[in-house]
Design a protein around this motif. Structure first.
Motif, PDB file in Angstrom:
ATOM      1  N   ARG A 288       0.872  -1.103  -0.011  1.00 46.12           N
ATOM      2  CA  ARG A 288       0.023   0.120  -0.069  1.00 46.12           C
ATOM      3  C   ARG A 288       0.742   1.159  -0.136  1.00 46.12           C
ATOM      4  N   ALA A 289       2.086   1.249   0.710  1.00 44.41           N
ATOM      5  CA  ALA A 289       2.940   2.474   0.617  1.00 44.41           C
ATOM      6  C   ALA A 289       3.525   2.746  -0.773  1.00 44.41           C
ATOM      7  N   ASN A 290       3.508   1.520  -1.341  1.00 42.06           N
ATOM      8  CA  ASN A 290       3.685   1.931  -2.939  1.00 42.06           C
ATOM      9  C   ASN A 290       2.721   1.848  -3.899  1.00 42.06           C
ATOM     10  N   ASP A 291       1.456   1.862  -3.578  1.00 45.23           N
ATOM     11  CA  ASP A 291       0.530   1.902  -4.588  1.00 45.23           C
ATOM     12  C   ASP A 291       0.337   0.564  -5.384  1.00 45.23           C
ATOM     13  N   LEU A 292       0.760  -0.380  -4.508  1.00 44.62           N
ATOM     14  CA  LEU A 292       0.735  -1.684  -5.367  1.00 44.62           C
ATOM     15  C   LEU A 292      -0.481  -2.574  -4.746  1.00 44.62           C
ATOM     16  N   HIS A 293      -1.113  -3.656  -5.403  1.00 47.89           N
ATOM     17  CA  HIS A 293      -1.993  -4.592  -4.971  1.00 47.89           C
ATOM     18  C   HIS A 293      -1.369  -5.365  -4.005  1.00 47.89           C
ATOM     19  N   ALA A 294      -2.187  -6.225  -3.218  1.00 49.45           N
ATOM     20  CA  ALA A 294      -1.338  -7.281  -2.256  1.00 49.45           C
ATOM     21  C   ALA A 294      -2.385  -8.552  -2.436  1.00 49.45           C
ATOM     22  N   VAL A 295      -1.694  -9.735  -3.107  1.00 47.94           N
ATOM     23  CA  VAL A 295      -2.667 -10.948  -2.968  1.00 47.94           C
ATOM     24  C   VAL A 295      -1.960 -12.048  -2.092  1.00 47.94           C
ATOM     25  N   ASP A 296      -2.808 -12.585  -1.364  1.00 50.94           N
ATOM     26  CA  ASP A 296      -2.811 -13.642  -0.298  1.00 50.94           C
ATOM     27  C   ASP A 296      -2.529 -14.946  -1.132  1.00 50.94           C
ATOM     28  N   SER A 297      -1.885 -15.873  -0.336  1.00 47.16           N
ATOM     29  CA  SER A 297      -1.500 -17.136  -1.085  1.00 47.16           C
ATOM     30  C   SER A 297      -2.699 -17.960  -0.820  1.00 47.16           C
ATOM     31  N   PRO A 298      -2.783 -19.224  -1.281  1.00 47.44           N
ATOM     32  CA  PRO A 298      -4.037 -19.919  -1.546  1.00 47.44           C
ATOM     33  C   PRO A 298      -4.217 -20.776  -0.008  1.00 47.44           C
ATOM     34  N   THR A 299      -5.392 -21.165  -0.019  1.00 50.11           N
ATOM     35  CA  THR A 299      -5.686 -21.954   1.063  1.00 50.11           C
ATOM     36  C   THR A 299      -5.690 -23.595   0.423  1.00 50.11           C
ATOM     37  N   PHE A 300      -4.869 -24.387   1.029  1.00 51.28           N
ATOM     38  CA  PHE A 300      -4.142 -25.555   0.480  1.00 51.28           C
ATOM     39  C   PHE A 300      -5.256 -26.886   0.700  1.00 51.28           C
ATOM     40  N   ASP A 301      -6.150 -26.700   1.697  1.00 50.62           N
ATOM     41  CA  ASP A 301      -7.018 -27.620   1.993  1.00 50.62           C
ATOM     42  C   ASP A 301      -8.173 -27.537   1.070  1.00 50.62           C
ATOM     43  N   LEU A 302      -8.468 -28.158   0.295  1.00 56.21           N
ATOM     44  CA  LEU A 302      -9.321 -27.920  -0.908  1.00 56.21           C
ATOM     45  C   LEU A 302     -10.838 -28.291  -0.267  1.00 56.21           C
ATOM     46  N   ALA A 303     -10.818 -29.413   0.533  1.00 57.93           N
ATOM     47  CA  ALA A 303     -11.962 -29.728   1.331  1.00 57.93           C
ATOM     48  C   ALA A 303     -12.565 -29.126   2.180  1.00 57.93           C
ATOM     49  N   ASP A 304     -11.902 -28.012   2.952  1.00 56.80           N
ATOM     50  CA  ASP A 304     -12.142 -27.428   4.207  1.00 56.80           C
ATOM     51  C   ASP A 304     -12.785 -26.230   3.564  1.00 56.80           C
ATOM     52  N   ARG A 305     -13.843 -26.285   3.442  1.00 58.77           N
ATOM     53  CA  ARG A 305     -14.553 -24.807   2.897  1.00 58.77           C
ATOM     54  C   ARG A 305     -14.587 -23.645   4.008  1.00 58.77           C
ATOM     55  N   ALA A 306     -15.057 -24.174   5.343  1.00 57.88           N
ATOM     56  CA  ALA A 306     -15.003 -23.170   6.267  1.00 57.88           C
ATOM     57  C   ALA A 306     -13.450 -22.528   6.541  1.00 57.88           C
ATOM     58  N   LEU A 307     -12.473 -23.397   6.482  1.00 60.01           N
ATOM     59  CA  LEU A 307     -11.195 -22.477   6.563  1.00 60.01           C
ATOM     60  C   LEU A 307     -10.943 -21.717   5.265  1.00 60.01           C
ATOM     61  N   LEU A 308     -11.359 -22.107   4.217  1.00 61.99           N
ATOM     62  CA  LEU A 308     -11.417 -21.225   3.032  1.00 61.99           C
ATOM     63  C   LEU A 308     -12.092 -19.768   3.508  1.00 61.99           C
ATOM     64  N   ARG A 309     -13.145 -19.985   3.851  1.00 59.40           N
ATOM     65  CA  ARG A 309     -14.034 -18.734   4.318  1.00 59.40           C
ATOM     66  C   ARG A 309     -13.195 -17.655   5.272  1.00 59.40           C
ATOM     67  N   HIS A 310     -13.003 -18.578   6.106  1.00 64.34           N
ATOM     68  CA  HIS A 310     -12.251 -17.978   7.491  1.00 64.34           C
ATOM     69  C   HIS A 310     -10.904 -17.172   6.952  1.00 64.34           C
ATOM     70  N   GLU A 311     -10.080 -17.749   6.169  1.00 65.34           N
ATOM     71  CA  GLU A 311      -9.025 -17.296   5.728  1.00 65.34           C
ATOM     72  C   GLU A 311      -9.208 -16.096   4.652  1.00 65.34           C
ATOM     73  N   SER A 312     -10.178 -16.304   3.802  1.00 62.71           N
ATOM     74  CA  SER A 312     -10.376 -15.055   2.962  1.00 62.71           C
ATOM     75  C   SER A 312     -10.707 -13.872   3.569  1.00 62.71           C
ATOM     76  N   LEU A 313     -11.793 -14.306   4.452  1.00 59.77           N
ATOM     77  CA  LEU A 313     -12.255 -12.767   5.451  1.00 59.77           C
ATOM     78  C   LEU A 313     -10.956 -12.239   6.071  1.00 59.77           C
TER      79      LEU A 313
END
Length: 286
Positions: A176-201
């Motif tokens: 943000r200090a350099n006017d760039l976007h920041a993209v988070d790494s993936p959630t590797f557990d493809l079956a855990d949808r609750a974890l995906l929602r939690h980490e995305s939020l």
């Protein structure tokens, strides 16, 4: 910070051409073909040849296509760059992995030339330590991407959120200090949808612009996390209207005190996702 540019980045191995069409049709903001970690060392050349089809098949489609190359300090990374120079349909975005120096980005920009956009993947302790230099490098850099798996392996930590929170925070702040976007790494557990929602939020709350997906089924949860709700857009409209009434002075909206930082955030949100009509109501952009 909400943005339509890179909420979702769907990663597809170059050695799985049967998945290219699904990636292009997924609705992801960025469709990414991978030449690095998802490709076995003995299949790198095969992956380069297959990646050509990923980009030619996307011609005429309303998609933004990207490629993740191998590290430029390795022979396969240099071979990737030379191959990309001859692609009939070049990528719009190139993800550069394991960036530890501005020189890594300079090499890619010099070899590819043109208007290619670079995303720097930060996934080592040295990369995090040198973030201020990397983020200020220029060379078409538009985003910093956090690579949690390699970073955790280098630290000897787990992949849970808390051990990696510091690195994520430093990356977002530097972006943000350099006017760039920041993209988070993936959630590797493809079956855990609750974890995906939690980490995305959590990623959204940390200030990330978006998150990498490893499977199309992960896209809806990520998109929801990084897209404002109708209620959020309506509140932003009320904040902007309050700013107009108060002459940008401190005032209250829905019982909360708001001032200049709130006004600017609301204006950015509406400009990206829902401009105001002349009546003050919210208009959804497609």
């Amino acid at each position: 910070m909400f943005s339509r540019y890179c909420r979702t980045v769907l990663c597809t191995p170059a050695t799985a051409p049967e998945r290219f069409a699904a990636c292009h049709a997924s609705g992801a903001d960025i469709c990414l073909v991978d030449l690095e970690d998802s490709v076995a060392p003995l299949r790198k050349e095969e992956a380069r040849r297959a990646a050509v089809r990923f980009f030619t098949a996307a011609r005429g489609l309303p998609v933004r296509c990207a490629v993740r190359i191998n590290p430029v300090v390795e022979p396969d990374g240099l071979r990737d760059l030379l191959a990309l120079r001859d692609f009939p349909a070049p990528p719009e975005v190139v993800l550069v992995p394991k960036v530890e120096s501005p020189r890594d980005l300079e090499i890619v920009a010099e070899v590819l030339g043109g208007e290619v956009v670079l995303f720097a993947v930060i996934e080592t302790p040295l990369g995090v330590q040198r973030l201020p230099e990397i983020a200020a490098a220029g060379h078409g850099l538009r985003a910093l991407v956090f690579g949690s798996a390699d970073y955790a392996a280098a630290l000897g930590s787990g992949l849970a959120w808390d051990p990696l929170a510091h690195a994520r925070s430093v990356l977002v702040t530097t972006a943000r200090a350099n006017d760039l976007h920041a993209v988070d790494s993936p959630t590797f557990d493809l079956a855990d949808r609750a974890l995906l929602r939690h980490e995305s939020l959590l990623a959204k709350q940390f200030g990330f612009s978006g998150k990498i997906a490893l499977h199309p089924e992960q896209l809806p949860a990520i998109t929801r996390a990084f897209t404002p709700t109708a209620a959020e857009l309506e509140q932003a409209a009320r904040v902007v209207e309050a700013a107009l009434r108060s002459g940008d002075g401190v005032t209250t909206v829905d019982g909360s005190m708001v001032g200049k930082p709130f006004f600017e955030a609301a204006q950015r949100l509406l400009a990206e996702f829902g401009p105001l009509t002349h009546t003050g109501s919210v208009t959804r952009t497609p």
